[in-house]
Design an enzyme around this catalytic site. Structure first.
Site, PDB file in Angstrom:
ATOM      1  N   ARG A 131      -7.830   8.467  -9.323  1.00  0.00           N
ATOM      2  CA  ARG A 131      -8.108   8.817  -8.341  1.00  0.00           C
ATOM      3  C   ARG A 131      -6.932   9.287  -6.826  1.00  0.00           C
ATOM      4  NH1 ARG A 131      -7.318   6.297  -2.514  1.00  0.00           N
ATOM      5  NH2 ARG A 131      -9.323   6.052  -1.835  1.00  0.00           N
TER       6      ARG A 131
ATOM      7  N   THR B  17      -5.558   5.962   7.980  1.00  0.00           N
ATOM      8  CA  THR B  17      -5.523   4.957   7.517  1.00  0.00           C
ATOM      9  C   THR B  17      -7.034   4.355   6.459  1.00  0.00           C
ATOM     10  OG1 THR B  17      -4.682   3.558   6.295  1.00  0.00           O
ATOM     11  CG2 THR B  17      -4.694   3.492   9.372  1.00  0.00           C
ATOM     12  N   GLY B  18      -7.258   3.361   5.776  1.00  0.00           N
ATOM     13  CA  GLY B  18      -8.335   3.228   5.642  1.00  0.00           C
ATOM     14  C   GLY B  18      -9.189   4.057   3.928  1.00  0.00           C
TER      15      GLY B  18
ATOM     16  N   THR C 234      -1.265   2.396   4.143  1.00  0.00           N
ATOM     17  CA  THR C 234      -0.273   3.228   4.765  1.00  0.00           C
ATOM     18  C   THR C 234      -0.316   3.636   5.855  1.00  0.00           C
ATOM     19  OG1 THR C 234      -2.421   4.374   2.427  1.00  0.00           O
ATOM     20  CG2 THR C 234      -1.625   5.989   4.045  1.00  0.00           C
TER      21      THR C 234
ATOM     22  N   THR D 199       1.719   6.924   0.380  1.00  0.00           N
ATOM     23  CA  THR D 199       0.553   5.706   0.491  1.00  0.00           C
ATOM     24  C   THR D 199       0.525   5.172  -1.481  1.00  0.00           C
ATOM     25  OG1 THR D 199      -1.458   5.089   0.577  1.00  0.00           O
ATOM     26  CG2 THR D 199      -1.496   7.118  -0.255  1.00  0.00           C
TER      27      THR D 199
ATOM     28  N   SER E 186       0.600  -0.963  -0.109  1.00  0.00           N
ATOM     29  CA  SER E 186      -0.220  -0.173   0.280  1.00  0.00           C
ATOM     30  C   SER E 186       0.926   1.276  -0.192  1.00  0.00           C
ATOM     31  CB  SER E 186      -0.698  -0.391   1.231  1.00  0.00           C
ATOM     32  OG  SER E 186      -1.682  -1.225   1.439  1.00  0.00           O
TER      33      SER E 186
END
Ligand code: SD4
Length: 344
Positions: free
Chosen positions: A232, A255-256, A204, A222, A85
């Protein structure tokens, strides 16, 4: 004549006073001395980033600046091919391109970011140079690459054979699953009871540090959500969403699923919660609650978002939406990792 000389002396001293005042302000932006913390602290998203903390710690232990420590630390994860990631080894977008996002914010509230940058191993360092050498805060895509090359960075192929294989495999279904690099909880728990965030399963890197001068900084890096649309950008390079630092109060990073974190301006929200008197953990929880409120409980169960925070006193905390988020801390007493509390 005497009066005039006195006046000149006084005004010279006056302006010197202003200069000295500014100089003092530069040497110690806000606050200065450490509060309850007995020394520097560094905290990162995801337990495997203890290795990044260890690199950062070398700088912090030598009384270095938080920002320098974070840049060193993030380099470790950016260069790690097993982290799918971040940087080298990151999973590509749906077109097979690895595009990376990064930002930094220092104790002065200066910040810099790069988004959708290709071919650069250490986006965090480019983000820092955007902050330090341009009048801007954000550079994206081709422009960010052009700037990086002008600054002496060289092109690197960030797509490892493993990541390419994963992408080719993904092409068979082409189903975008925002949880792919974050959690496959049910599947994983059923299969091998493995929790995300373990050695070959991390995401990340968001990193915050308080240095021995009592100054806070943050950085985030990330490759974004796996198999995202080309172009994106998530929360990670967005100041206020993926990272926010206020040297008077504290700092937070995330993060997420970036879209959810952007929608609530996650990291800024957390810093404001700490300003209002909440502990870092409570502040992170409040941000997570906003995501649940916005989405409703059922939908929120399908989302992961994890936050970490530090306050001016060096207290740290974290919270995530669902199970599986962990973080790494390094203080003068040594390193430790911890599972974050989760809401649902
Ligand atoms: C993003 N927040 O691009 C990042 C992804 C992430 O762990 O954190 N993965 O939305």
């Amino acid at each position: 004549m005497l009066l005039r000389r006195k006046f000149l002396q006084q005004s010279l001293l006056g302006s010197l006073g202003v200069l000295i005042g500014k100089e003092q302000l530069r040497a110690s932006p806000v606050g200065g001395k450490l509060g309850k913390a007995s020394g520097p602290v560094v905290i990162s998203t995801w337990a495997p980033n203890a290795k990044a903390n260890a690199a950062a710690w070398q700088v912090l232990a030598a009384n270095g600046r938080a920002l320098d420590a974070l840049e060193k630390g993030i380099h470790v994860t950016e260069a790690d091919p097993t982290d799918q990631s971040v940087g080298y080894g990151g999973l590509p977008d749906r077109d097979g391109k690895v595009t990376v996002d990064s930002c930094v914010m220092d104790e002065w509230g200066n910040c810099g970011a790069v988004m959708c940058l290709e071919h650069i191993l250490h986006p965090v360092s480019v983000a820092r140079l955007v902050m330090e050498r341009t009048p801007h805060v954000q550079l994206v895509g081709e422009g960010a690459l052009k700037f990086a090359l002008e600054q002496g960075f060289s092109k690197t192929n960030l797509l490892t054979p493993e990541a390419e294989k994963a992408w080719r495999n993904w092409l068979k279904t082409s189903r975008y699953d925002p949880m792919i690099t974050v959690e496959h909880l049910e599947e994983r728990n059923k299969k091998n009871k493995k929790k995300p965030g373990q050695q070959h399963d991390h995401d990340t890197i968001g990193m915050l540090a308080l240095d021995s001068n009592g100054n806070l900084s943050g950085a985030c890096s990330t490759s974004g959500m796996a198999f995202k649309m080309n172009g994106r950008v998530g929360d990670s390079p967005i100041i206020g969403a993926g990272l926010f630092v206020d040297n008077e109060v504290g700092a937070a990073t995330a993060t997420g699923v970036g879209e959810e974190i952007v929608r609530i301006c996650g990291s800024h929200t957390i810093v404001e919660m700490m300003r209002a008197g909440h502990s870092p953990e409570e502040a992170c929880k409040k941000a997570v609650e906003r995501i649940v409120k916005r989405n409703g409980l059922q939908k929120a169960k399908e989302i992961q978002a994890g936050f970490i925070a530090i306050n001016k006193q060096g207290e740290v905390g974290a919270y995530s939406l669902i199970d599986g988020f962990n973080y790494a801390v390094h203080t003068e007493s040594g390193p430790y990792t911890k599972n974050a509390k989760f809401l649902i």
